[in-house]
Design an enzyme around this catalytic site. Structure first.
Site, PDB file in Angstrom:
ATOM      1  N   GLY A 296       2.950   5.283  -6.250  1.00 17.81           N
ATOM      2  CA  GLY A 296       1.381   5.025  -6.407  1.00 17.81           C
ATOM      3  C   GLY A 296       1.796   5.807  -7.673  1.00 17.81           C
ATOM      4  O   GLY A 296       1.915   6.707  -8.342  1.00 17.81           O
ATOM      5  N   ASN A 323       5.929  -1.603  -8.534  1.00 22.23           N
ATOM      6  CA  ASN A 323       5.823   0.043  -8.937  1.00 22.23           C
ATOM      7  C   ASN A 323       7.099   0.853  -8.764  1.00 22.23           C
ATOM      8  O   ASN A 323       7.662   1.413  -9.203  1.00 22.23           O
ATOM      9  CB  ASN A 323       4.791   0.369  -7.455  1.00 22.23           C
ATOM     10  CG  ASN A 323       3.267  -0.286  -7.806  1.00 22.23           C
ATOM     11  OD1 ASN A 323       3.047  -0.676  -9.147  1.00 22.23           O
ATOM     12  ND2 ASN A 323       2.199   0.111  -7.325  1.00 22.23           N
ATOM     13  N   LYS A 414     -12.214  13.299   1.085  1.00 24.47           N
ATOM     14  CA  LYS A 414     -13.005  12.238   1.593  1.00 24.47           C
ATOM     15  C   LYS A 414     -13.227  12.576   3.701  1.00 24.47           C
ATOM     16  O   LYS A 414     -13.531  11.764   3.964  1.00 24.47           O
ATOM     17  CB  LYS A 414     -13.458  10.890   1.436  1.00 24.47           C
ATOM     18  CG  LYS A 414     -13.715  10.587  -0.053  1.00 24.47           C
ATOM     19  CD  LYS A 414     -13.284   8.790  -0.505  1.00 24.47           C
ATOM     20  CE  LYS A 414     -13.276   8.835  -1.695  1.00 24.47           C
ATOM     21  NZ  LYS A 414     -13.224   9.617  -2.971  1.00 24.47           N
TER      22      LYS A 414
END
Length: 615
Positions: A296, A323, A414
């Protein structure tokens, strides 16, 4: 053969210098005797004029008088002219002494003075005429339609850029004026162009002088200062370019080609974050390091930076093979000797994770694997719990079981007073880490930061794509603000936070001042060459489910302690009720895999700071 390669311009200079030497030799006599030259000295010059001429021209050739670009002549070329004429005069003195001829001493000084005036004068006069004609489009490229440039910064960098533009017939640009905040420079001239005022005059001057482009040439400016200047410049209709940094001055790389377009990082209002790489070296070097979610945005950058510091082995775990393959090949190209192992596995699979730990025994684990897209997770809360909560639990449990040295969780702002399921699951991850940290030999910590520029799914790539498609650019709310970092900045601070880990801490990264998303959208449209709400529309779509107007980095009950790096703070560990956490995790696990419809309510029972909208 030599003369065949000499251009007409150089040949002209050569012939002029011959005449100049002759004039200087006889002129020095004329000056010395005030026009009444004694016959002895006149005959002496007549006798040796060819030797004087040969010696002087040889010195001129030796000092590259006919290979220098006199169009760009500066103080350095003028210094060479003076040195050449002094050496020439000294050589002539030696010649007269060797031939036992008597020449009065003042002749040598007057000869050098006249010769300097003639040879230097013609060269700088040529430069002046050439530049004068270029300015008026009478020589080389016409500058009648040239791009009109304002340079902000009347210092060394601004001077070099202006000098290059003024002296080049390849660049269809013309410097019109300078802006500088220094009081002593107001009204002064640089490269023949006036410093017309301080930054407050940018808007007025851009209209008055019909400016097309603004070059910000203040490499020593702080990030905040640069942002303030960019904010003013963005109110004009000019193209804006900036000189990257002080290292350009130090490396002598200041030129028009070094200027770059404004990047979104310039709008963060702070300098690039620096870290102490030695601290990272100490605990990463020669260690087995594991990165989950290694393919990522954050995980791959972690791998890049860890690879620089000589790990014994780098283990990359990711569920998505493409990835993982890309970052594997990149690291092999850059670090051919690196011992890297790429494993395709899901952190949800506890047996697979246990097997990996048993085989490789990692010393340090960076846990970056997570579902992070807020709107998508709002619609799939069970998947958020399975991947984020229990993925973290499985990796943390294995780290504890196999006695890894450090476990670093990549968390998010968050997680503070969450209003979405993604943030709530990340808060549970933090609780898991703190619970393990209370009883394990492994140092468990979490690192909390905000939005990362350019990461997958972040707002900037979305805006750029929308601009490429002709708009509209969608902003959820005109007042929404966020903290931002670049990917390398965030990762470098994560690595350094790992060096400070003692166990149980939540590290909070100082991300500077929050940025208004509307300002980002507006500036991105401008810097792409369009006019907001004329060429590209900005539309407000309303806050998405679970989205806040602003994010917080710290909960009320968490205090702050500083670290040696002032950009990394430590939130005081909160006491975790391990029994309640354990029981709640069992319920969540069963409910998630039973595909319950009330997952948000169950998460709220564990995270009482979670505010969710009931369906």
């Amino acid at each position: 053969m030599i003369f065949k390669t000499i251009s007409i311009r150089r040949m002209g200079l050569f012939i002029f210098d011959i005449i100049a030497v002759i004039l200087a030799a006889y002129g020095a006599l004329w000056v010395r005797f005030n026009g009444q030259i004694e016959p002895y000295y006149l005959s002496l010059i007549n006798k040796y004029i060819y030797i004087i001429l040969s010696l002087t021209m040889f010195i001129f050739i030796l000092l590259k008088f006919y290979t220098s670009l006199w169009l760009y002549a500066s103080i350095y070329e003028f210094r060479n002219i003076i040195m050449a004429n002094i050496i020439s005069s000294a050589s002539n003195m030696i010649m007269f002494v060797l031939f036992e001829e008597r020449m009065f001493r003042s002749w040598y000084f007057i000869f050098a003075l006249i010769l300097t005036a003639l040879t230097g004068g013609i060269r700088f006069f040529y430069r002046f005429i050439r530049l004068y004609l270029q300015e008026r489009g009478l020589f080389g490229r016409s500058r009648k339609d040239a791009s009109r440039i304002m340079i902000i910064g009347a210092g060394e960098a601004g001077n070099q850029i202006a000098k290059e533009i003024t002296g080049s017939d390849k660049l269809n640009k013309t410097v019109v004026c300078f802006i500088d905040d220094m009081e002593t420079k107001q009204g002064r001239y640089l490269q023949g162009k006036k410093v017309v005022g301080k930054r407050e005059k940018i808007l007025e001057a851009s209209e008055k002088y019909e400016i097309d482009e603004i070059y910000i040439a203040i490499p020593s400016a702080t990030g905040l200062e640069r942002k303030k200047i960019i904010d003013i410049c963005s109110k004009t209709k000019c193209k804006i370019k900036v000189l990257p940094g002080m290292y350009k001055i130090l490396n002598d790389e200041v030129s028009v080609s070094a200027l770059r377009n404004i990047e979104i990082e310039d709008l963060l209002g702070r300098d690039q974050i620096e870290i102490n790489t030695e601290e990272i070296m100490d605990y990463v070097n020669n260690k087995v390091v594991m990165v989950t979610g290694g393919g990522g945005s954050i995980g791959s950058e972690l791998c890049r930076q860890i690879a620089k510091h000589g790990p014994k082995q780098l283990i990359l775990i990711d569920f998505y093979e493409n990835n993982a393959y890309d970052i594997q090949q990149e690291l092999i190209r850059k670090y051919p000797t690196i011992n890297i192992k790429v494993l395709i596995a899901s952190v949800r699979n506890s047996k697979k994770i246990d097997k990996i730990f048993k085989e490789y025994h990692p010393d340090i684990i960076y846990h970056a694997a997570a579902h992070k897209h807020v709107p998508l997770m709002e619609d799939s809360p069970n998947e958020a719990v399975k991947n984020n909560v229990f993925g973290t639990f499985h990796v943390a449990k294995a780290a504890d079981k196999y006695e890894a040295k450090k476990f670093i969780l990549i968390s998010t702002d968050k997680a503070v007073n969450p209003t979405n399921i993604m943030g709530a699951t990340k808060r549970i991850c933090e609780m898991i880490v703190q619970a393990f940290g209370c009883k394990s030999k492994t140092e468990f910590v979490a690192v909390r930061f905000g939005n990362v520029l350019g990461s997958n799914g972040s707002v900037i790539p979305l805006f750029k794509k929308q601009i490429e498609e002709g708009g509209p650019v969608t902003v959820t709310h005109p007042d929404i603000i966020r903290y931002f970092m670049t990917i390398p900045e965030a990762v470098s601070l994560v690595l350094q936070a790992g060096a400070y880990a003692k166990g149980g801490e939540i590290f909070v990264l100082d991300m500077g001042e929050p940025v208004k998303i509307l300002d980002l959208a507006t500036n991105l449209i401008k810097f792409s060459g369009y006019t907001p709400n004329v060429d590209i529309k900005i539309e407000f779509t309303g806050l998405r489910p679970g989205e806040k107007l602003f994010e917080e980095l710290l909960m009320e009950e968490e205090g702050l302690k500083t670290t040696p790096n002032k950009l990394i703070k430590i939130g005081k560990p909160i006491v975790i009720d391990e029994k309640k956490l354990s029981n709640s995790l069992k319920k969540l696990y069963e409910a998630a895999y039973a595909e319950t419809e009330n997952m948000k309510e169950l998460v709220h029972d564990l995270v009482d700071t979670y505010h969710y909208r009931k369906e």
